[in-house]
Design an enzyme around this catalytic site. Structure first.
Site, PDB file in Angstrom:
ATOM      1  N   SER A 156      -1.646  10.508  10.597  1.00  0.00           N
ATOM      2  CA  SER A 156      -1.663   9.119  11.054  1.00  0.00           C
ATOM      3  C   SER A 156      -2.398   9.019  12.379  1.00  0.00           C
ATOM      4  O   SER A 156      -2.552  10.004  13.102  1.00  0.00           O
ATOM      5  CB  SER A 156      -0.216   8.637  11.244  1.00  0.00           C
ATOM      6  OG  SER A 156      -0.172   7.388  11.889  1.00  0.00           O
ATOM      7  N   TYR A 184       8.584   8.721  14.542  1.00  0.00           N
ATOM      8  CA  TYR A 184       7.413   8.741  13.665  1.00  0.00           C
ATOM      9  C   TYR A 184       6.258   9.490  14.327  1.00  0.00           C
ATOM     10  O   TYR A 184       5.609  10.345  13.712  1.00  0.00           O
ATOM     11  CB  TYR A 184       7.001   7.308  13.319  1.00  0.00           C
ATOM     12  CG  TYR A 184       5.899   7.235  12.297  1.00  0.00           C
ATOM     13  CD1 TYR A 184       6.184   7.380  10.946  1.00  0.00           C
ATOM     14  CD2 TYR A 184       4.584   7.025  12.677  1.00  0.00           C
ATOM     15  CE1 TYR A 184       5.177   7.329  10.000  1.00  0.00           C
ATOM     16  CE2 TYR A 184       3.569   6.964  11.740  1.00  0.00           C
ATOM     17  CZ  TYR A 184       3.868   7.112  10.401  1.00  0.00           C
ATOM     18  OH  TYR A 184       2.860   7.072   9.464  1.00  0.00           O
TER      19      TYR A 184
END
Length: 291
Positions: free
Chosen positions: A141, A154
């Site tokens: 990501s 995250y």
């Protein structure tokens, strides 16, 4: 003469295949000739995705945090298809909010799924990849390149899987196994749409500079990931501008801190009650970019 699909005869395993990035990747790999093994938590959605694929496919209902179940799945996939050539560690969940307001168990769950789920996936399928001289791809990501306030679990997990995959690369190279990391920015999936329902995270995104605040369409992003799989690429950028972010990563955290001040102040002024659980993901174990 018509060109043979580049992935014909190869078996690709995708975790978190029920929705979003995983489901779209399954469709694209199947269209390009691969046999596809779908792995995920949502049995009904996995079955639906399987019916949409043009080539040979099967699905396994598995929680990626269950290491023993993944080992059994890896043996089953190889027994059914004869080989495992590509493994995409795509399963993931997201959670948001101020770190000191989050439930410790909810925070840990994000890391368990995203980081340890990927580690379990690699451990289970690596023997088969060594036999096939295959390719392991980790879906990461923008969060691995630019840690973002309000998404500590995250970001930590995505930075972790990036480092894990790069470390694994040197251990596997002499076996002919290639590894890669795919980076995605905000891509149009259930996981990305969910944080937009929270005012503070929506404010955070609106304060980000272009192009980091945009939500990008799913299909072109997955097409780029699939192109990278065909090349067995070390780095794949689902949005082309992320390549530049790779070189600017040392400066990105301070930029994110400046942009997040308003959103952080808003959350501190109105702390959540009760403490937030992980945000809904594309599925209980599916992938997504900050993604």
């Amino acid at each position: 003469m018509r060109r043979c699909p580049p992935l014909r005869g190869r078996t690709a395993v995708i975790t978190g295949a029920a929705r979003g990035v995983g489901a779209q990747l399954a469709r694209t790999l199947s269209e390009r000739g691969a046999r596809v093994a779908l792995v995920g938590l949502e049995k009904r959605e996995l079955a639906r995705v399987a019916t949409e694929l043009s080539g040979e496919t099967a699905y396994w209902h598995v929680d990626v945090t269950d290491a023993d179940a993944l080992l059994r799945t890896a043996r089953s996939v190889e027994a059914l298809f004869g080989t495992v050539d590509i493994v995409v560690a795509n399963a993931g969940v997201a959670g948001g909010g101020l770190f000191r307001h989050t439930d410790p168990e909810a925070w840990r769950h994000v890391v368990d799924v995203n980081l340890f789920g990927s580690v379990n996936t690699a451990r289970a399928f690596l023997p088969a990849l060594i036999r096939s001289r295959g390719y392991y791809l980790q879906i990461a990501s923008l969060a691995a390149l630019a840690p973002t306030p309000l998404m500590t679990a995250y970001c930590a997990s995505k930075a972790g899987v990036e480092a894990f995959t790069h470390s694994l690369e040197a251990e596997c190279a002499h076996h002919g196994v290639r590894t890669g990391v795919a980076y995605l920015s905000w891509t149009d999936t259930d996981m990305v749409r969910a944080p937009e329902q929270q005012a503070a995270l929506g404010r955070l995104r609106s304060d980000l500079p272009w192009p980091t605040r945009r939500t990008y369409p799913l299909a072109p992003a997955v097409d780029r990931v699939t192109d990278g799989i065909e090349r067995r690429a070390r780095h794949i950028y689902a949005q082309p501008w992320l390549r530049a972010a790779q070189f600017l990563r040392a400066t990105l955290p301070s930029l994110a801190t400046r942009n997040a001040r308003g959103a952080v102040h808003e959350l501190e002024s109105h702390p959540p009650t009760p403490e937030p659980a992980p945000l809904p993901a594309q599925a209980p174990a599916v992938a997504g970019p900050v993604g």
